[in-house]
Design a protein around this motif. Structure first.
Motif, PDB file in Angstrom:
ATOM      1  N   VAL A 257       0.072  11.040   4.894  1.00 37.52           N
ATOM      2  CA  VAL A 257      -0.543  11.714   6.045  1.00 37.52           C
ATOM      3  C   VAL A 257      -1.484  10.789   6.786  1.00 37.52           C
ATOM      4  N   THR A 258      -2.253  10.013   6.051  1.00 38.02           N
ATOM      5  CA  THR A 258      -3.254   9.141   6.678  1.00 38.02           C
ATOM      6  C   THR A 258      -2.782   7.696   6.786  1.00 38.02           C
ATOM      7  N   ALA A 259      -1.486   7.466   6.632  1.00 39.78           N
ATOM      8  CA  ALA A 259      -0.956   6.101   6.716  1.00 39.78           C
ATOM      9  C   ALA A 259      -1.223   5.520   8.101  1.00 39.78           C
ATOM     10  N   THR A 260      -1.736   4.301   8.115  1.00 41.92           N
ATOM     11  CA  THR A 260      -2.030   3.627   9.366  1.00 41.92           C
ATOM     12  C   THR A 260      -0.881   2.663   9.684  1.00 41.92           C
ATOM     13  N   SER A 261      -1.150   1.624  10.460  1.00 39.09           N
ATOM     14  CA  SER A 261      -0.102   0.646  10.765  1.00 39.09           C
ATOM     15  C   SER A 261       0.419   0.020   9.476  1.00 39.09           C
ATOM     16  N   LYS A 262       1.706  -0.287   9.475  1.00 38.36           N
ATOM     17  CA  LYS A 262       2.327  -0.882   8.282  1.00 38.36           C
ATOM     18  C   LYS A 262       1.968  -2.364   8.154  1.00 38.36           C
ATOM     19  N   ALA A 263       1.771  -3.011   9.296  1.00 39.76           N
ATOM     20  CA  ALA A 263       1.471  -4.447   9.243  1.00 39.76           C
ATOM     21  C   ALA A 263       0.589  -4.866  10.412  1.00 39.76           C
ATOM     22  N   LEU A 264      -0.268  -5.848  10.140  1.00 36.09           N
ATOM     23  CA  LEU A 264      -1.097  -6.455  11.179  1.00 36.09           C
ATOM     24  C   LEU A 264      -0.625  -7.888  11.380  1.00 36.09           C
ATOM     25  N   PHE A 265      -0.240  -8.221  12.604  1.00 38.52           N
ATOM     26  CA  PHE A 265       0.134  -9.596  12.932  1.00 38.52           C
ATOM     27  C   PHE A 265      -1.143 -10.397  13.184  1.00 38.52           C
ATOM     28  N   ILE A 266      -1.284 -11.483  12.451  1.00 34.28           N
ATOM     29  CA  ILE A 266      -2.463 -12.335  12.581  1.00 34.28           C
ATOM     30  C   ILE A 266      -2.370 -13.157  13.865  1.00 34.28           C
ATOM     31  N   ASN A 267      -3.464 -13.229  14.598  1.00 35.09           N
ATOM     32  CA  ASN A 267      -3.499 -13.907  15.890  1.00 35.09           C
ATOM     33  C   ASN A 267      -4.011 -15.346  15.711  1.00 35.09           C
ATOM     34  N   TYR A 268      -3.100 -16.319  15.904  1.00 36.43           N
ATOM     35  CA  TYR A 268      -3.469 -17.738  15.771  1.00 36.43           C
ATOM     36  C   TYR A 268      -3.723 -18.392  17.124  1.00 36.43           C
ATOM     37  N   GLY A 269      -3.431 -17.691  18.203  1.00 37.35           N
ATOM     38  CA  GLY A 269      -3.608 -18.290  19.520  1.00 37.35           C
ATOM     39  C   GLY A 269      -2.625 -17.697  20.503  1.00 37.35           C
ATOM     40  N   GLU A 270      -2.670 -18.173  21.748  1.00 34.77           N
ATOM     41  CA  GLU A 270      -1.880 -17.560  22.813  1.00 34.77           C
ATOM     42  C   GLU A 270      -0.383 -17.677  22.574  1.00 34.77           C
TER      43      GLU A 270
END
Length: 456
Positions: free
Chosen positions: A363-376
């Motif tokens: 029920v409270t599941a958030t995003s499955k994955a976060l993409f790490i931001n290394y730059g533009e």
């Protein structure tokens, strides 16, 4: 320094987790409403005062939130009442609108106003907030949601049978086993008042009786005496305070007690039909119980009345209620339009489900994955994958800033996001993605199809 902002007592803010849990309950209620053939409507949050006032009894009227007239609200004020500081009489001249107290009276107004466009019997459901100027306490708020299902245009008692089944179906789906659906009939209460010689005090009698579980037998008797009900009448009603046995046995006892009341006996037969058929059809987890002290304070009930108690392991007031109203629309000019309905108390149900730890983890599941931001460049590469993943149904997101890695990973941890997707120069050259399990620390290299399979 500015003072810290606050919200009015009896209202609440809801966090993302709380909203997700509330929506989970609402979705279960809504889906079962629709399974039973109910259709959705919505009405305004406020109504004309004349629509609401006088429909809930003296106690209910005091709990209605009045809205001051727009602009100079004193322009139309009765000067005599203003000078005498008579707030009760002054109100009608400075407030022409009020927040809705429940969903049933606005529904009756809706039916009358749209009667030429409605196919009867009309089965409607409504899930919206209501407001009551009540004293806030556990499980009781000034702003709260009701989830109502009503049928108008049919006097058939099969509707009551179905509504008990609806309660059972919803609470079973929520995992709330052992919920008790209490039932009584206003005709029985009228019959009892008639038998004890207190017909002229019916409202006072039922309002006091309805408080038995709150103020006890002595408190109820004291209130009845204060309302002018004789001690002799109270002695006659004494058996009600210790009414025991099976539903069938209770109905038989009522038949004897109400032998001299035609109205009372009609109520007994209605109860017998409902209870016999509910018992024959069976319930999954709910318990049906006949409670002869159940009155419910609302004046418009005329037949069966319901109240739902949570499992006994939880200390909480009723989590649902309703009943039959034979001529509610008559107050708006449409006569002989019988209806029956029930309500689910979302806020109290939430508290009960939470206390019993019955919310699924999903029920409270958030995003499955976060993409790490290394730059533009890396972010653009990631966003192309994110777009395709979202189109396939995956919940994924990009950390918006090119911040330190530790900060980004901490953000994922704080959000309970289970995976991180790492995209650097090496991944871009090989057209791959590094997927890291943030619980185990395991990291694997995948092509896009492998990534999609892992995240969906």
């Amino acid at each position: 320094m500015a003072s810290k902002p606050s919200i009015p007592k009896g209202t609440r803010d809801f966090s993302p987790t709380e909203v997700a849990k509330r929506q989970y309950i609402i979705q279960i209620i809504k889906s079962n409403f629709e399974k039973f053939g109910f259709q959705p409507i919505e009405t305004p949050s406020f109504e004309n005062s004349e629509t609401l006032m006088g429909k809930y009894g003296e106690e209910g009227d005091r709990l209605i939130f009045k809205i001051l007239n727009s602009g100079d609200y004193l322009a139309k004020a009765n000067t005599t009442h203003l000078e005498n500081k008579d707030s009760t009489k002054l109100t009608s001249s400075i407030s022409e609108k009020a927040l809705r107290y429940d969903l049933t009276v606005p529904f009756a107004r809706y039916v009358v106003q749209h009667q030429n466009d409605i196919e009867f019997p009309f089965k409607r459901y409504q899930i919206q907030p209501v407001w009551r100027a009540d004293r806030p306490q556990k499980g009781r708020f000034r702003e709260f949601f009701q989830c109502d299902a009503d049928v108008v245009g049919s006097k058939s008692l099969w509707q009551e049978v179905e509504l008990v089944q609806l309660y059972d179906t919803v609470f079973t789906a929520l995992g709330l086993e052992g919920v008790t659906v209490k039932i009584n009939n206003r005709k029985i209460l009228s019959g009892i008042a008639e038998v004890i010689g207190a017909s002229d005090k019916l409202i006072d009698f039922t309002v006091a009786l309805d408080k038995l579980d709150k103020i006890g037998e002595d408190g109820v008797k004291k209130e009845m005496i204060e309302k002018g009900i004789s001690e002799e009448a109270i002695i006659k009603v004494q058996p009600l305070f210790s009414f025991t046995g099976t539903i069938s046995e209770k109905i038989n006892q009522l038949s004897v007690l109400l032998a001299e009341s035609q109205e009372g006996l009609k109520g007994v037969e209605e109860l017998r039909f409902i209870c016999d058929n509910v018992t024959a059809l069976g319930l999954s987890t709910a318990i049906l119980d006949l409670d002869v002290t159940l009155a419910r304070g609302l004046n418009y009930y005329t037949g069966a009345i319901f109240e739902v108690a949570p499992p006994k392991s939880v200390s909480m007031g009723s989590i649902g209620g309703g009943g039959r109203y034979d001529d509610l629309t008559g107050i708006f000019g449409l006569k002989n339009m019988s209806g029956v309905g029930i309500s689910f108390g979302l806020d109290r149900i939430y508290l009960v489900v939470e206390e019993l730890n019955l919310f699924p983890d999903t029920v409270t599941a958030t995003s499955k994955a976060l993409f790490i931001n290394y730059g533009e460049k890396e972010a653009f590469y990631a966003m192309k994958a994110i777009k395709e993943l979202r189109n396939s149904g995956a919940k994924v997101e990009l950390y918006p800033d090119n911040a330190k890695m530790a900060k980004q990973f901490q953000h994922a941890d704080n959000r309970n996001i289970p995976f991180a997707v790492i995209v650097g120069d090496q991944e871009m050259v090989s057209n791959t993605f590094s997927l890291k399990n943030l619980s185990t620390g395991e990291q694997v290299s995948l092509d896009f199809e492998g990534l999609k399979k892992a995240l969906i």
